[in-house]
Design a protein around this motif. Structure first.
Motif, PDB file in Angstrom:
ATOM      1  N   THR A 290       0.850  -1.188   0.000  1.00  0.00           N
ATOM      2  CA  THR A 290       0.000   0.000   0.000  1.00  0.00           C
ATOM      3  C   THR A 290       0.885   1.237   0.000  1.00  0.00           C
ATOM      4  O   THR A 290       1.791   1.353   0.824  1.00  0.00           O
ATOM      5  CB  THR A 290      -0.920   0.032   1.236  1.00  0.00           C
ATOM      6  OG1 THR A 290      -1.717  -1.152   1.258  1.00  0.00           O
ATOM      7  CG2 THR A 290      -1.834   1.248   1.189  1.00  0.00           C
ATOM      8  N   THR A 292       0.934   5.741  -1.255  1.00  0.00           N
ATOM      9  CA  THR A 292       0.101   6.898  -1.565  1.00  0.00           C
ATOM     10  C   THR A 292       0.598   7.615  -2.802  1.00  0.00           C
ATOM     11  O   THR A 292       1.752   8.045  -2.871  1.00  0.00           O
ATOM     12  CB  THR A 292       0.082   7.886  -0.386  1.00  0.00           C
ATOM     13  OG1 THR A 292      -0.301   7.190   0.796  1.00  0.00           O
ATOM     14  CG2 THR A 292      -0.904   9.015  -0.647  1.00  0.00           C
ATOM     15  N   VAL A 298      -4.701   6.275  -2.847  1.00  0.00           N
ATOM     16  CA  VAL A 298      -3.932   5.171  -2.278  1.00  0.00           C
ATOM     17  C   VAL A 298      -3.900   4.006  -3.257  1.00  0.00           C
ATOM     18  O   VAL A 298      -4.932   3.589  -3.781  1.00  0.00           O
ATOM     19  CB  VAL A 298      -4.544   4.714  -0.938  1.00  0.00           C
ATOM     20  CG1 VAL A 298      -3.788   3.504  -0.396  1.00  0.00           C
ATOM     21  CG2 VAL A 298      -4.518   5.856   0.070  1.00  0.00           C
ATOM     22  N   HIS A 299      -2.700   3.489  -3.520  1.00  0.00           N
ATOM     23  CA  HIS A 299      -2.534   2.293  -4.338  1.00  0.00           C
ATOM     24  C   HIS A 299      -2.390   1.091  -3.406  1.00  0.00           C
ATOM     25  O   HIS A 299      -1.520   1.081  -2.534  1.00  0.00           O
ATOM     26  CB  HIS A 299      -1.275   2.403  -5.209  1.00  0.00           C
ATOM     27  CG  HIS A 299      -1.464   3.219  -6.440  1.00  0.00           C
ATOM     28  ND1 HIS A 299      -0.861   2.918  -7.644  1.00  0.00           N
ATOM     29  CD2 HIS A 299      -2.195   4.327  -6.668  1.00  0.00           C
ATOM     30  CE1 HIS A 299      -1.208   3.819  -8.551  1.00  0.00           C
ATOM     31  NE2 HIS A 299      -2.005   4.686  -7.974  1.00  0.00           N
ATOM     32  N   ALA A 300      -3.227   0.099  -3.580  1.00  0.00           N
ATOM     33  CA  ALA A 300      -3.124  -1.149  -2.819  1.00  0.00           C
ATOM     34  C   ALA A 300      -2.905  -2.282  -3.812  1.00  0.00           C
ATOM     35  O   ALA A 300      -3.725  -2.507  -4.705  1.00  0.00           O
ATOM     36  CB  ALA A 300      -4.387  -1.386  -2.005  1.00  0.00           C
TER      37      ALA A 300
END
Length: 366
Positions: A290, A292, A298-300
């Protein structure tokens, strides 16, 4: 951060390079999930093509195809697309490439190749969330990490340039409020000279053994230091306390402790970039990465290859070249055994930095 000219980047050239599949800066065969990594990059390139074709000046499919997706080519050959538009698409692409590394090449996230990928992201994206970037900068003594921590250099340069702006607009740092025009002008020039000296220290001090030409040193001299009359900075650097009174020694201003003068410059390093020995056996982020993108997005990323068995890459130790002895004329020789042909460095002199310093210098001459 805007993009300007790029320095040549030396990345590790593996003995099997001719047989390996190059994906971005990486040899995909060294990744935990080679097929997944290559597939991820293919999807990212498709997303980038759609972004340019659908959003830039009413469609840039012909230009994209003729340039093979090269952003620099499109900016040069098809200026009608708009540099800001292609940069925005490139920003998205580089962010997704970071996702690919975290997902399928997690065993190489401290490598020179990963550093170059993140530096692309910082180059193309405006106002990126630097604190939210994964595996950045690389921790000290990390396994399979790049011989030069370019993340630390870029971070120091960013803080130094910010401090130069703060210093130039705050004439109370040395304990008195200035009203005399000549004194204000001198103080502003001292801020610029301290910043120039700090940049030199950031490059040569962080990676003293590496050829400075691989770390954008030539670009800093050609784009800023020489036009900014670095050769005249000696008296200012002798008179003012750059690290203390002018603030460049603070951690949030680069944490520089050594300030060089034009007449006393560091010796050039002679080695190319390479990855040191070591193996990352398990994903540093765990099963889910995860991070930002900018401040709110937010990239997960799920790591499907978390259980993969990985092996390390063999360190080459870097190749030596004949080096000049003065920093003002940086080494230009390429250590071919450690360089991927055609790779460009992502350590750059951002155009906003050039504009900022030019603005300060103009004000000092009024």
């Amino acid at each position: 951060m805007s993009v300007s000219s790029r320095a040549l980047l030396a990345l590790v050239a593996l003995s099997s390079m001719s047989l390996a599949k190059e994906v971005g800066y990486f040899d995909s065969s060294s990744c935990a999930d080679p097929k997944g990594f290559a597939s991820c990059y293919e999807n990212v390139d498709t997303t980038y093509a759609n972004c340019v074709n659908n959003n830039c000046a009413g469609g840039g499919e012909l230009c994209y195809s003729s340039c093979g997706g090269s952003t620099s080519c499109m900016n040069e050959q098809c200026p009608g697309l708009g540099i800001d538009c292609t940069k925005a698409c490139e920003c998205e692409r580089s962010a997704l490439q970071i996702d690919c590394a975290g997902q399928s090449c997690w065993n190489r996230v401290y490598s020179c190749e990963y550093q170059a990928t993140v530096l692309d992201y910082l180059s193309f994206c405006s106002s990126p969330d630097r604190d939210g970037l994964p595996y950045w900068p690389t921790p000290d003594d990390a396994p399979d990490s790049c011989s030069c921590n370019t993340g630390q250099i870029e971070q120091k340069e960013y803080l130094i340039v910010n401090q130069m702006d703060v210093c130039s607009n705050n004439q109370t740092n040395i304990g008195r409020i200035m009203t005399d025009v000549d004194a204000i002008t001198e103080y502003g020039q001292a801020c610029v000279c301290c910043a120039f000296s700090a940049i030199i220290s950031a490059i040569w001090g962080t990676c003293p053994d590496t050829q400075p030409s691989l770390l954008a040193a030539d670009e800093w001299f050609a784009g800023l230091l020489n036009p900014g009359h670095w050769e005249d900075c000696g008296p200012f650097l002798e008179k003012y306390d750059c690290g203390g009174d002018l603030g460049f020694g603070r951690i949030d201003a680069g944490g520089i402790t050594k300030f060089y003068t034009p007449g006393s410059l560091p010796t050039n390093g002679t080695k190319s970039l390479y990855n040191v020995d070591g193996v990352i056996s398990n994903p540093v982020s765990g099963d889910v990465l995860t991070w930002t993108f900018r401040s709110t997005l937010v990239h997960a990323v799920t790591v499907p290859s978390a259980d993969a068995t990985v092996t390390g890459t063999k360190a080459t130790g870097g190749s030596d070249v004949t080096a000049a002895t003065a920093a003002a004329s940086t080494a230009t020789g390429k250590a071919e055994s450690d360089v991927k042909p055609g790779m460009g460095s992502s350590l750059i002199v951002p155009s906003w930095t050039i504009a900022g310093i030019v603005g300060i210098l103009v004000l000092l001459t009024l």
